[in-house]
Scaffold this active site. Structure first.
Site, PDB file in Angstrom:
ATOM      1  N   LYS A 110       0.831  -1.219   0.000  1.00  0.00           N
ATOM      2  CA  LYS A 110       0.000   0.000   0.000  1.00  0.00           C
ATOM      3  C   LYS A 110       0.858   1.260   0.000  1.00  0.00           C
ATOM      4  O   LYS A 110       0.598   2.189  -0.759  1.00  0.00           O
ATOM      5  CB  LYS A 110      -0.902   0.049   1.249  1.00  0.00           C
ATOM      6  CG  LYS A 110      -1.876  -1.085   1.366  1.00  0.00           C
ATOM      7  CD  LYS A 110      -2.748  -0.944   2.625  1.00  0.00           C
ATOM      8  CE  LYS A 110      -1.994  -1.003   3.930  1.00  0.00           C
ATOM      9  NZ  LYS A 110      -1.478  -2.351   4.293  1.00  0.00           N
ATOM     10  N   ARG A 147      -9.204   0.597   9.130  1.00  0.00           N
ATOM     11  CA  ARG A 147      -8.817  -0.792   9.359  1.00  0.00           C
ATOM     12  C   ARG A 147      -9.864  -1.538  10.165  1.00  0.00           C
ATOM     13  O   ARG A 147      -9.711  -2.733  10.389  1.00  0.00           O
ATOM     14  CB  ARG A 147      -7.529  -0.805  10.180  1.00  0.00           C
ATOM     15  CG  ARG A 147      -6.272  -0.941   9.360  1.00  0.00           C
ATOM     16  CD  ARG A 147      -5.102  -0.917  10.348  1.00  0.00           C
ATOM     17  NE  ARG A 147      -3.970  -1.636   9.888  1.00  0.00           N
ATOM     18  CZ  ARG A 147      -2.932  -1.080   9.252  1.00  0.00           C
ATOM     19  NH1 ARG A 147      -2.918   0.189   8.949  1.00  0.00           N
ATOM     20  NH2 ARG A 147      -1.914  -1.821   8.887  1.00  0.00           N
ATOM     21  N   ARG A 204      12.061  -6.241   4.892  1.00  0.00           N
ATOM     22  CA  ARG A 204      11.915  -4.794   4.660  1.00  0.00           C
ATOM     23  C   ARG A 204      12.890  -3.998   5.517  1.00  0.00           C
ATOM     24  O   ARG A 204      13.088  -4.296   6.688  1.00  0.00           O
ATOM     25  CB  ARG A 204      10.470  -4.416   4.995  1.00  0.00           C
ATOM     26  CG  ARG A 204      10.166  -2.953   4.918  1.00  0.00           C
ATOM     27  CD  ARG A 204       8.707  -2.723   4.718  1.00  0.00           C
ATOM     28  NE  ARG A 204       7.888  -3.041   5.892  1.00  0.00           N
ATOM     29  CZ  ARG A 204       6.566  -2.881   5.913  1.00  0.00           C
ATOM     30  NH1 ARG A 204       5.928  -2.433   4.850  1.00  0.00           N
ATOM     31  NH2 ARG A 204       5.884  -3.181   6.998  1.00  0.00           N
ATOM     32  N   ARG A 244      11.711  -2.050  11.123  1.00  0.00           N
ATOM     33  CA  ARG A 244      10.613  -1.672  12.013  1.00  0.00           C
ATOM     34  C   ARG A 244      10.462  -2.698  13.126  1.00  0.00           C
ATOM     35  O   ARG A 244      10.599  -3.887  12.887  1.00  0.00           O
ATOM     36  CB  ARG A 244       9.304  -1.609  11.214  1.00  0.00           C
ATOM     37  CG  ARG A 244       9.033  -0.252  10.622  1.00  0.00           C
ATOM     38  CD  ARG A 244       7.859  -0.239   9.682  1.00  0.00           C
ATOM     39  NE  ARG A 244       6.650  -0.874  10.193  1.00  0.00           N
ATOM     40  CZ  ARG A 244       5.498  -0.897   9.524  1.00  0.00           C
ATOM     41  NH1 ARG A 244       5.409  -0.318   8.335  1.00  0.00           N
ATOM     42  NH2 ARG A 244       4.451  -1.494  10.016  1.00  0.00           N
ATOM     43  N   ARG A 250      -0.406  -9.226  13.082  1.00  0.00           N
ATOM     44  CA  ARG A 250      -0.981  -8.204  12.189  1.00  0.00           C
ATOM     45  C   ARG A 250      -1.888  -8.843  11.134  1.00  0.00           C
ATOM     46  O   ARG A 250      -2.936  -8.298  10.808  1.00  0.00           O
ATOM     47  CB  ARG A 250       0.144  -7.389  11.551  1.00  0.00           C
ATOM     48  CG  ARG A 250       0.789  -6.432  12.563  1.00  0.00           C
ATOM     49  CD  ARG A 250       2.218  -6.091  12.236  1.00  0.00           C
ATOM     50  NE  ARG A 250       2.346  -5.320  11.023  1.00  0.00           N
ATOM     51  CZ  ARG A 250       3.486  -5.187  10.332  1.00  0.00           C
ATOM     52  NH1 ARG A 250       4.581  -5.788  10.749  1.00  0.00           N
ATOM     53  NH2 ARG A 250       3.530  -4.454   9.255  1.00  0.00           N
TER      54      ARG A 250
HETATM   55  P1  ADP Z   1       1.252  -2.313   7.856  1.00  0.00           P
HETATM   56  O1  ADP Z   1       0.169  -1.978   6.889  1.00  0.00           O
HETATM   57  O2  ADP Z   1       2.521  -2.746   7.208  1.00  0.00           O
HETATM   58  O3  ADP Z   1       0.828  -3.227   8.973  1.00  0.00           O
HETATM   59  P2  ADP Z   1       1.287   0.422   8.899  1.00  0.00           P
HETATM   60  O4  ADP Z   1       2.548   1.175   8.775  1.00  0.00           O
HETATM   61  O5  ADP Z   1       0.122   0.829   8.074  1.00  0.00           O
HETATM   62  O6  ADP Z   1       1.711  -1.079   8.648  1.00  0.00           O
HETATM   63  O7  ADP Z   1       0.812   0.396  10.435  1.00  0.00           O
HETATM   64  C1  ADP Z   1       1.685   0.032  11.459  1.00  0.00           C
HETATM   65  C2  ADP Z   1       0.927  -0.118  12.772  1.00  0.00           C
HETATM   66  O8  ADP Z   1       0.307   1.136  13.124  1.00  0.00           O
HETATM   67  C3  ADP Z   1      -0.225  -1.125  12.792  1.00  0.00           C
HETATM   68  O9  ADP Z   1       0.208  -2.449  13.028  1.00  0.00           O
HETATM   69  C4  ADP Z   1      -1.076  -0.562  13.934  1.00  0.00           C
HETATM   70  O10 ADP Z   1      -0.527  -0.860  15.195  1.00  0.00           O
HETATM   71  C5  ADP Z   1      -0.972   0.929  13.735  1.00  0.00           C
HETATM   72  N1  ADP Z   1      -2.033   1.460  12.854  1.00  0.00           N
HETATM   73  C6  ADP Z   1      -1.865   2.061  11.637  1.00  0.00           C
HETATM   74  N2  ADP Z   1      -3.047   2.424  11.125  1.00  0.00           N
HETATM   75  C7  ADP Z   1      -3.989   2.042  12.038  1.00  0.00           C
HETATM   76  C8  ADP Z   1      -5.413   2.125  12.099  1.00  0.00           C
HETATM   77  N3  ADP Z   1      -6.132   2.684  11.102  1.00  0.00           N
HETATM   78  N4  ADP Z   1      -6.034   1.625  13.185  1.00  0.00           N
HETATM   79  C9  ADP Z   1      -5.367   1.076  14.190  1.00  0.00           C
HETATM   80  N5  ADP Z   1      -4.030   0.958  14.204  1.00  0.00           N
HETATM   81  C10 ADP Z   1      -3.333   1.439  13.136  1.00  0.00           C
END
Ligand code: ADP
Length: 212
Positions: free
Chosen positions: A19, A94, A128, A160, A171
């Site tokens: 994404k 999400r 990554r 990360r 996740r």
């Molecule tokens: P990825 O899509 O690779 O899991 P992101 O960088 O989008 O990673 O998100 C990293 C973390 O940030 C998630 O695992 C979560 O803990 C938090 N996070 C990001 N966006 C949201 C959201 N919309 N709702 C809840 N937690 C979020």
């Protein structure tokens, strides 16, 4: 739909589906604001803001940050230039409460569902490597020229804290239980386009542009 209203696009998909990579390309091509909740949260953690302090523990464990915090964060972002410019949401919504809050404040024109089989995701995520300025590498698929160093800025790359095999499983579990219903919700509205997320990033970008 009014012709001059700014467009809203959601990029949705499992963690590691690409994404963020695609959002950056789309931002360049379309000039939309890119709103990445993951990037916003990581910046808040780094800066030690109140939000960052609250979010850190959830993120480190591969859990979701509570909806009330996320919804407040998004509302703040949508009140900025995004509203007039058009926006790409990456990492939000999400959960169903997040989708409902979003629908109450903006219109979503398209949801691009980037589909990658779970078997490929662990290798993508654990390989990554990030540069502090936001460039992303993969040890096998897109390695930096010099080991551990960003090609663009010379900064040391890091991994990360949630990009470990165990956190990836947590996740993916959250994606199944919380985010799949969001995709179904937008399917019900007829705005979801599925895109095969396996292959070269440029190829996937072409697929996305073709369906937008
Ligand atoms: P990825 O899509 O690779 O899991 P992101 O960088 O989008 O990673 O998100 C990293 C973390 O940030 C998630 O695992 C979560 O803990 C938090 N996070 C990001 N966006 C949201 C959201 N919309 N709702 C809840 N937690 C979020």
């Amino acid at each position: 739909m009014s012709a001059d209203r700014a467009k809203g696009i959601i990029l949705i998909g499992a963690p590691g589906s690409g994404k963020g990579t695609q959002a950056k390309k789309l931002k360049e091509q379309l000039g939309y604001a890119h709103i990445s909740t993951g990037d916003l949260l990581r910046a808040a953690v780094k800066a030690g803001t109140e939000l960052g302090v609250k979010a850190k523990g959830f993120m480190d464990e591969g859990q979701l940050v509570p909806d009330d915090l996320m919804i407040a964060l998004l509302e703040e972002e949508l009140a900025g230039p995004a509203a007039s410019q058009g926006f790409l949401l990456d990492g939000f919504p999400r959960t169903m409460p997040q989708a409902q809050a979003l629908d109450a404040s903006v219109t979503i024109d398209k949801v691009v569902d980037i589909q990658v089989p779970f078997e490929l995701i662990e290798e993508r995520i654990t390989g990554r490597r990030m540069s502090p300025s936001g460039h992303v590498y993969h040890v096998k698929y897109s390695p930096p020229q010099a080991d551990g160093v960003c090609d663009k800025t010379g900064e040391a790359l890091y991994q990360r804290s949630d990009d470990t095999p165990q956190k990836v499983q947590a996740r993916l579990g959250k994606f199944d239980s919380e985010t799949r219903p969001v995709i179904a919700h937008y399917q019900g509205k007829g705005v979801v386009v599925g895109v095969d997320g396996v292959g070269d990033p440029d190829e996937i970008f072409t697929r996305i542009m073709a369906v937008l």
